[in-house]
Design a protein around this motif. Structure first.
Motif, short mmCIF file in Angstrom:
data_model
loop_
_atom_site.label_atom_id
_atom_site.label_comp_id
_atom_site.label_asym_id
_atom_site.label_seq_id
_atom_site.Cartn_x
_atom_site.Cartn_y
_atom_site.Cartn_z
N ALA A 21 62.93 46.70 9.09
CA ALA A 21 62.18 46.08 8.01
C ALA A 21 61.31 47.07 7.26
O ALA A 21 60.82 46.77 6.18
CB ALA A 21 61.30 44.96 8.56
N ALA A 22 61.07 48.23 7.83
CA ALA A 22 60.23 49.21 7.16
C ALA A 22 60.88 49.77 5.90
O ALA A 22 60.23 50.37 5.06
CB ALA A 22 59.90 50.36 8.12
N SER A 25 62.17 47.26 -0.12
CA SER A 25 63.01 46.23 -0.70
C SER A 25 63.51 46.69 -2.06
O SER A 25 62.90 47.51 -2.72
CB SER A 25 62.22 44.92 -0.85
OG SER A 25 61.15 45.11 -1.75
N HIS A 31 55.82 45.88 -3.06
CA HIS A 31 55.01 45.19 -2.06
C HIS A 31 53.61 45.79 -2.05
O HIS A 31 53.42 46.98 -1.79
CB HIS A 31 55.69 45.35 -0.69
CG HIS A 31 54.98 44.66 0.42
ND1 HIS A 31 54.95 45.17 1.71
CD2 HIS A 31 54.27 43.51 0.46
CE1 HIS A 31 54.26 44.35 2.48
NE2 HIS A 31 53.83 43.34 1.75
N ARG A 227 65.03 36.85 5.67
CA ARG A 227 65.01 37.70 4.50
C ARG A 227 64.45 36.87 3.34
O ARG A 227 64.57 35.64 3.35
CB ARG A 227 66.42 38.20 4.15
CG ARG A 227 67.10 38.98 5.26
CD ARG A 227 68.53 39.31 4.88
NE ARG A 227 68.58 40.18 3.71
CZ ARG A 227 69.56 40.18 2.81
NH1 ARG A 227 70.58 39.34 2.95
NH2 ARG A 227 69.54 41.01 1.79
N SER A 249 64.08 41.42 0.38
CA SER A 249 63.55 42.10 1.55
C SER A 249 64.57 42.14 2.68
O SER A 249 65.42 41.26 2.80
CB SER A 249 62.28 41.40 2.04
OG SER A 249 62.58 40.13 2.60
N TRP A 252 62.91 40.70 8.80
CA TRP A 252 61.63 40.92 9.45
C TRP A 252 60.62 41.71 8.62
O TRP A 252 59.54 42.02 9.10
CB TRP A 252 61.77 41.57 10.84
CG TRP A 252 62.24 40.61 11.88
CD1 TRP A 252 63.47 40.54 12.45
CD2 TRP A 252 61.49 39.54 12.47
NE1 TRP A 252 63.54 39.50 13.36
CE2 TRP A 252 62.33 38.88 13.39
CE3 TRP A 252 60.18 39.07 12.31
CZ2 TRP A 252 61.90 37.79 14.15
CZ3 TRP A 252 59.75 38.00 13.06
CH2 TRP A 252 60.61 37.37 13.97
N ARG A 253 60.96 42.04 7.38
CA ARG A 253 59.92 42.64 6.53
C ARG A 253 58.78 41.64 6.36
O ARG A 253 57.60 42.00 6.38
CB ARG A 253 60.52 43.02 5.17
CG ARG A 253 59.51 43.55 4.15
CD ARG A 253 58.96 44.92 4.54
NE ARG A 253 58.06 45.46 3.55
CZ ARG A 253 58.44 46.22 2.53
NH1 ARG A 253 59.71 46.50 2.35
NH2 ARG A 253 57.55 46.69 1.68
N HIS A 254 59.15 40.38 6.19
CA HIS A 254 58.18 39.30 6.08
C HIS A 254 58.62 38.16 6.99
O HIS A 254 59.75 38.14 7.47
CB HIS A 254 58.07 38.80 4.64
CG HIS A 254 57.86 39.88 3.64
ND1 HIS A 254 56.79 40.75 3.69
CD2 HIS A 254 58.60 40.25 2.56
CE1 HIS A 254 56.86 41.60 2.69
NE2 HIS A 254 57.95 41.33 1.99
#
Length: 304
Positions: A21-22, A25, A31, A227, A249, A252-254
């Motif tokens: 997720a790092a 996007s 972000h 996502r 995204s 797991w980014r958000h």
């Protein structure tokens, strides 16, 4: 839609997905930051509908269990630093009773310029108006509402500066079927237009920004995590055009972003503020996530 991840999630899997997720996007928005919001209240969580003030300082949120909360957002250096909320209160029906189960599955939120509150429901598909959370004023239903899936119906709700409501379901049917959008004016609900479906993402939130554009928040669930994607469209009297993907995204980014509010900051930039539905599940979190669309520096007088 309430999503319950199945099976145990190991620390190794979580670490791996968070590392993935790092990655940045795609799209035009960037972000700004994410703020995890916690509160010791059994009614806290499940936030699915969201509205934000023109200056980004105040918010309103509803959960999918018919709870209602407002609050102040405090920022430092352009990032959310604290939330000062009001008490969480029940969102009641026309009889003055808080609905439960599918009848109380409140998902979409829109607030008019004069402060009237509108809520869309997913279980029994309908839209209600509130002057206060204490009692709903039922609105007419479009005939198509009765044919929508119980757990995938009226997730998204928005209102324009003329007080017309726009709603669409989470599911469109199959991947080739566009999302239907209905608009309500003084004469009732009408078939308005459709929004093309792109991939497996589902519609979960909407807002009309200060630029007159229609912003659609979408959610993808992979089985390993969530996502998110935001698309925006030019909103005209006949439908939607000029489609743009602002961000998409990775897993797991958000968390499970379901509500969106769009506003303009002091620099003239469009800001997307979103809230996640934690499904009242321990591994998830309630977070407020913000993206800035840097190219939107001034209102376009050609847009309605």
């Amino acid at each position: 839609m309430r999503i319950r991840p199945r099976g145990a999630v190991t620390s190794a899997l979580l670490a791996g997905t968070l590392a993935f997720a790092a990655a940045a996007s795609g799209g035009e928005a960037h972000h700004v930051g994410s703020y995890t919001w916690t509160r010791d209240d059994p009614a806290f969580g499940g936030f699915s509908g969201f509205d934000i003030s023109e200056d980004g300082a105040r918010f309103t949120a509803i959960s999918d269990r018919s709870w209602f909360v407002t609050g102040e957002i405090r920022r430092e250096n352009g990032r959310i630093a604290a939330i000062d909320p009001s008490p969480i209160v029940p969102l009641k029906n026309a009889k003055g009773i808080q609905p439960k189960g599918a009848a109380g599955d409140s998902e979409g939120l829109a607030i008019s310029d004069d402060g009237r509150i509108f809520v869309s429901y997913e279980g029994y598909a309908r839209v209600a108006e509130f002057e206060t959370p204490e009692r709903a004023i039922p609105l007419p239903r479009h005939p198509d509402f009765s044919g929508l899936e119980i757990n995938a119906s009226l997730e998204a709700l928005a209102i324009d500066n003329e007080g017309r409501l726009y709603t669409l379901p989470e599911q469109s049917g199959d991947l080739a079927t566009p999302f239907p959008v209905w608009r309500m004016d003084a004469e009732g609900w009408h078939d308005f237009a459709t929004i093309p479906r792109r991939g497996t993402f589902l519609a979960v939130g909407a807002d009309i920004g200060p630029d007159g554009m229609f912003y659609l928040l979408e959610r993808g669930f992979t089985g390993f995590g969530f996502r998110s994607r935001v698309r925006r469209f030019e909103l005209t009297e006949t439908g939607f055009g000029a489609e743009e993907t602002l961000f998409e995204s990775p897993v797991w980014r958000h968390d499970n972003l379901e509500g969106i509010g769009v506003w303009r900051d002091g620099a003239g930039q469009i800001v997307l503020t979103m809230i996640s539905d934690d499904n009242f599940f321990a591994i998830q979190r309630t977070e407020l996530v913000e993206y800035v669309v840097p190219e939107s520096l001034a209102p376009n007088p050609e847009r309605p």
